[in-house]
Scaffold this motif. Structure first.
Motif, PDB file in Angstrom:
ATOM      1  N   ARG A   1      31.973  32.937  44.757  1.00 51.12           N
ATOM      2  CA  ARG A   1      32.439  33.060  46.141  1.00 51.12           C
ATOM      3  C   ARG A   1      33.487  34.163  46.273  1.00 51.12           C
ATOM      4  NH1 ARG A   1      34.232  27.123  47.217  1.00 51.12           N
ATOM      5  NH2 ARG A   1      35.221  27.664  45.262  1.00 51.12           N
ATOM      6  N   LEU A   2      34.272  34.363  45.208  1.00 51.92           N
ATOM      7  CA  LEU A   2      35.256  35.447  45.254  1.00 51.92           C
ATOM      8  C   LEU A   2      34.579  36.801  45.042  1.00 51.92           C
ATOM      9  CD1 LEU A   2      38.312  33.864  43.425  1.00 51.92           C
ATOM     10  CD2 LEU A   2      37.874  34.072  45.868  1.00 51.92           C
TER      11      LEU A   2
ATOM     12  N   GLU B   1      31.809  37.568  46.213  1.00 57.34           N
ATOM     13  CA  GLU B   1      31.233  37.955  47.501  1.00 57.34           C
ATOM     14  C   GLU B   1      32.280  38.611  48.400  1.00 57.34           C
ATOM     15  OE1 GLU B   1      27.612  34.693  47.587  1.00 57.34           O
ATOM     16  OE2 GLU B   1      29.294  34.447  48.972  1.00 57.34           O
ATOM     17  N   ILE B   2      33.537  38.178  48.259  1.00 56.68           N
ATOM     18  CA  ILE B   2      34.607  38.838  49.015  1.00 56.68           C
ATOM     19  C   ILE B   2      34.673  40.313  48.603  1.00 56.68           C
ATOM     20  CG2 ILE B   2      37.122  38.955  49.316  1.00 56.68           C
ATOM     21  CD1 ILE B   2      35.787  36.720  50.895  1.00 56.68           C
TER      22      ILE B   2
ATOM     23  N   LYS C   1      38.415  47.975  41.208  1.00 54.87           N
ATOM     24  CA  LYS C   1      39.182  47.053  42.048  1.00 54.87           C
ATOM     25  C   LYS C   1      38.716  45.608  41.834  1.00 54.87           C
ATOM     26  CE  LYS C   1      40.508  47.142  46.973  1.00 54.87           C
ATOM     27  NZ  LYS C   1      40.248  47.900  48.216  1.00 54.87           N
TER      28      LYS C   1
ATOM     29  N   ARG D   1      40.072  44.454  38.437  1.00 50.95           N
ATOM     30  CA  ARG D   1      41.517  44.237  38.407  1.00 50.95           C
ATOM     31  C   ARG D   1      41.962  43.059  39.270  1.00 50.95           C
ATOM     32  NH1 ARG D   1      45.864  48.315  40.790  1.00 50.95           N
ATOM     33  NH2 ARG D   1      47.611  46.860  40.683  1.00 50.95           N
ATOM     34  N   HIS D   2      41.353  42.903  40.434  1.00 48.52           N
ATOM     35  CA  HIS D   2      41.878  41.906  41.369  1.00 48.52           C
ATOM     36  C   HIS D   2      41.061  40.622  41.419  1.00 48.52           C
ATOM     37  CE1 HIS D   2      44.862  44.702  42.846  1.00 48.52           C
ATOM     38  NE2 HIS D   2      43.927  45.617  42.948  1.00 48.52           N
ATOM     39  N   ILE D   3      39.806  40.665  40.995  1.00 48.66           N
ATOM     40  CA  ILE D   3      38.974  39.460  41.083  1.00 48.66           C
ATOM     41  C   ILE D   3      38.621  38.914  39.698  1.00 48.66           C
ATOM     42  CG2 ILE D   3      36.778  38.510  41.890  1.00 48.66           C
ATOM     43  CD1 ILE D   3      36.864  40.401  44.219  1.00 48.66           C
TER      44      ILE D   3
ATOM     45  N   PRO E   1      42.045  38.480  36.755  1.00 48.62           N
ATOM     46  CA  PRO E   1      42.937  37.338  37.007  1.00 48.62           C
ATOM     47  C   PRO E   1      42.271  35.989  36.732  1.00 48.62           C
ATOM     48  CG  PRO E   1      43.081  38.917  38.798  1.00 48.62           C
ATOM     49  CD  PRO E   1      41.935  39.348  37.936  1.00 48.62           C
ATOM     50  N   GLN E   2      40.965  35.882  37.008  1.00 46.67           N
ATOM     51  CA  GLN E   2      40.274  34.620  36.725  1.00 46.67           C
ATOM     52  C   GLN E   2      40.134  34.405  35.231  1.00 46.67           C
ATOM     53  OE1 GLN E   2      36.774  33.367  39.324  1.00 46.67           O
ATOM     54  NE2 GLN E   2      36.997  35.510  39.895  1.00 46.67           N
TER      55      GLN E   2
ATOM     56  N   ARG F   1      52.167  32.882  37.721  1.00 44.21           N
ATOM     57  CA  ARG F   1      53.225  32.480  38.661  1.00 44.21           C
ATOM     58  C   ARG F   1      52.668  32.117  40.017  1.00 44.21           C
ATOM     59  NH1 ARG F   1      54.799  37.893  41.266  1.00 44.21           N
ATOM     60  NH2 ARG F   1      53.002  38.791  40.269  1.00 44.21           N
ATOM     61  N   TRP F   2      51.411  32.478  40.316  1.00 42.30           N
ATOM     62  CA  TRP F   2      50.820  32.100  41.592  1.00 42.30           C
ATOM     63  C   TRP F   2      50.375  30.647  41.609  1.00 42.30           C
ATOM     64  CZ3 TRP F   2      45.835  30.386  41.052  1.00 42.30           C
ATOM     65  CH2 TRP F   2      45.192  30.745  39.858  1.00 42.30           C
TER      66      TRP F   2
END
Lengths: 246, 263
Positions: free
Chosen positions: B158-159, B161-162, B172, B175-177, B180-181, B257-258
């Motif tokens: 689902r992420l 797809e974003i 991108k 790095r961002h999806i 982090p997972q 930390r999130w």
């Protein structure tokens, strides 16, 4: 009229677990004028969400054709989306989530106005896990609007919220859309919601889904009171007793 | 692993867990001293003798030199193994075809003894630093790949797809999806990685290098100098502990930390 959206799904077939083939959509056709707000309603399982996924380009395994409105730079339309779940990146703050959706060369654009419009001023530095359901949807709406989309796709964006929060978000979304000119396609189970927001309601049949009727609404969103909505509901239920229960 | 319990605890728990670590360390030293005093084994020097040796070696500059070169090799091999292993693991977790192709190689490599890989690298590449780094990294890559493959299989579509809808470039997305997972899996691979890597580095140094902790231990072994062996081992273990507590754990805390529980 090259910027008109058109979605034609001759057939969309899912393989099922037991090896059979399930036809989700057949002979489905939808055309939407630029800047219009179309709402798809229909019985559950009729392929509404599947049609949206095809429209978004997330599902390419179907027979048919998609024509998106033309984007500002001549390319295909910019998309803004709200899914049933927020789908924010949990490890990025609200502002980072919104900015990441922007094309790289617009990354540093001023978004203060948008955050103020959606009441997110105090929330930009928070992580999604720190937000209530309503605030998370606002952040998602901010992400969808930040890209200044030519096409906005809303897949039951207000489900699993309490009635009051959903109503407030609906109003916020309506106001935000009044100030913009994005072609919008929404799917919802809530026919009152459709009557409050859309300027055209498209009714779908049970699976395999196709369009069985539509109703245009030419009253300004702000002027639609509860009497208007109840009347619309009665009319729809009269026309499509199988799909719509009054 | 040692730090996972501390990740979600507050200051008080952090302090007391530090205290417990100190207590266990002192207990170990006490046990060591006690066995030297009571049993007086022939080949076990007293802690004081070992620490004295370490001070003398440090003063002469040998200890620092050997430690530095070994640490450099450890870090280079670690970086290479993490980068290649992560890439392979993601590819295998995401594409069934690649997984089918690479799975057998992976099992083969996982089961090849470190000694064999080291010897072959020296023969094929030569007695060089490149051979050291490649040999050590090859020992670690399959572990990293297997761990990261599990992570890549658990990625949330689902992420993804974003990223598709908003037209993220692949950099991108990574790095961002994706990364982090994968952070918990990367952390697990890094933890077990650094421990395995320094053991293999010593073996590789012993086989074909004339500096580093492995070489120093090799020299000490020729004269059965247990004091020197323990001295070098302890010194490098201290360096690894410093990396664990000073770099790995703070990095992990920062990366998580999130998470609501850590906020």
């Amino acid at each position: 009229m090259t910027e008109r959206l058109s979605l034609r799904i001759d057939s969309k077939i899912y393989p099922t677990v037991d090896g059979k083939r399930l036809t989700a959509l057949a002979g489905f056709e939808l055309v939407a004028e630029p800047g219009s707000f179309t709402c798809l309603i229909g019985p559950s399982g009729c392929g509404k969400s599947t049609a949206l996924r095809i429209l978004m380009g997330l599902d390419r395994d179907f027979a048919g054709a998609v024509t998106l409105p033309v984007g500002r730079d001549g390319g295909s339309a910019r998309l803004g989306v709200m899914f049933q779940e927020p789908r924010l990146l949990p490890w990025r703050t609200v502002e980072q989530n919104v900015r990441l959706a922007l094309p790289d060369r617009e990354r540093d654009r001023d978004l203060a106005g948008l955050f103020t419009e959606l009441g997110l001023d105090e929330m930009t530095g928070r992580f999604p896990a720190e937000l209530s359901g309503g605030l998370a949807r606002r952040a998602v709406l901010a992400r969808a609007l930040a890209v200044e989309p030519e096409l906005l796709i809303l897949d039951e964006p207000f489900v699993s919220l309490d009635a009051m929060t959903a109503a407030r978000l609906r109003r916020l979304t309506a106001d935000a859309l009044d100030r913009r000119r994005a072609t919008t396609v929404m799917v919802t189970h809530d026919i009152r919601e459709a009557l409050a927001l859309a300027d055209r309601i498209v009714v779908m049949s049970a699976r395999p889904g196709r369009v069985v009727g539509e109703m245009a609404i030419d009253v300004a969103r702000a002027a639609r009171d509860s009497a208007f909505i109840e009347a619309g509901l009665a009319e729809l239920a009269g026309r499509h007793p199988e799909q719509v229960r009054g | 692993m040692a730090g996972s319990g501390g990740d979600r605890s507050g200051m008080g728990a952090g302090l007391s867990s530090g205290l417990w670590r100190a207590v266990s360390l002192v207990a170990l030293l006490g046990l060591w001293q006690l066995s030297v005093t009571l049993i007086a084994p022939r080949n076990l020097p007293a802690p004081a003798a070992v620490f004295g040796f370490m001070l003398a070696e440090a003063a002469s500059g040998d200890l620092g030199r050997h430690l530095a070169i070994t640490l450099a090799r450890v870090l280079a091999a670690f970086a290479l193994a993490m980068a290649v292993g992560t890439a392979v693991g993601i590819a295998m977790g995401r594409r069934r075809m690649i997984n089918r192709l690479a799975d057998t190689w992976l099992i083969l490599l996982l089961n090849t003894p470190a000694l064999v890989i080291a010897v072959l690298c020296y023969v094929w590449i030569g007695l060089t630093e490149t051979a050291v780094v490649v040999a050590v990294a090859l020992n670690k890559i399959p572990n990293v790949a297997v761990t990261l493959r599990e992570g890549a299989r658990a990625l949330d579509p689902r992420l993804d797809e974003i990223g598709l809808v908003y037209r993220f470039s692949w950099a991108k997305r990574l790095r961002h999806i994706v990364l982090p997972q994968l952070a918990p899996y990367t952390a697990a691979a890094a933890r077990s990685g650094i421990a395995l890597i320094w053991k293999v580095v010593l073996l590789v140094e012993l086989l074909g290098r004339s500096n580093g902790v492995g070489f120093a231990i090799h020299l000490a072994f020729q004269t059965f100098d247990v004091t020197a062996i323990l001295g070098y081992t302890l010194a490098f273990a201290a360096v690894m502990l410093a990396i664990e507590y000073g770099l790995m754990q703070p990095a992990e805390r920062r990366a998580s930390r999130w998470r609501p529980a850590a906020a």
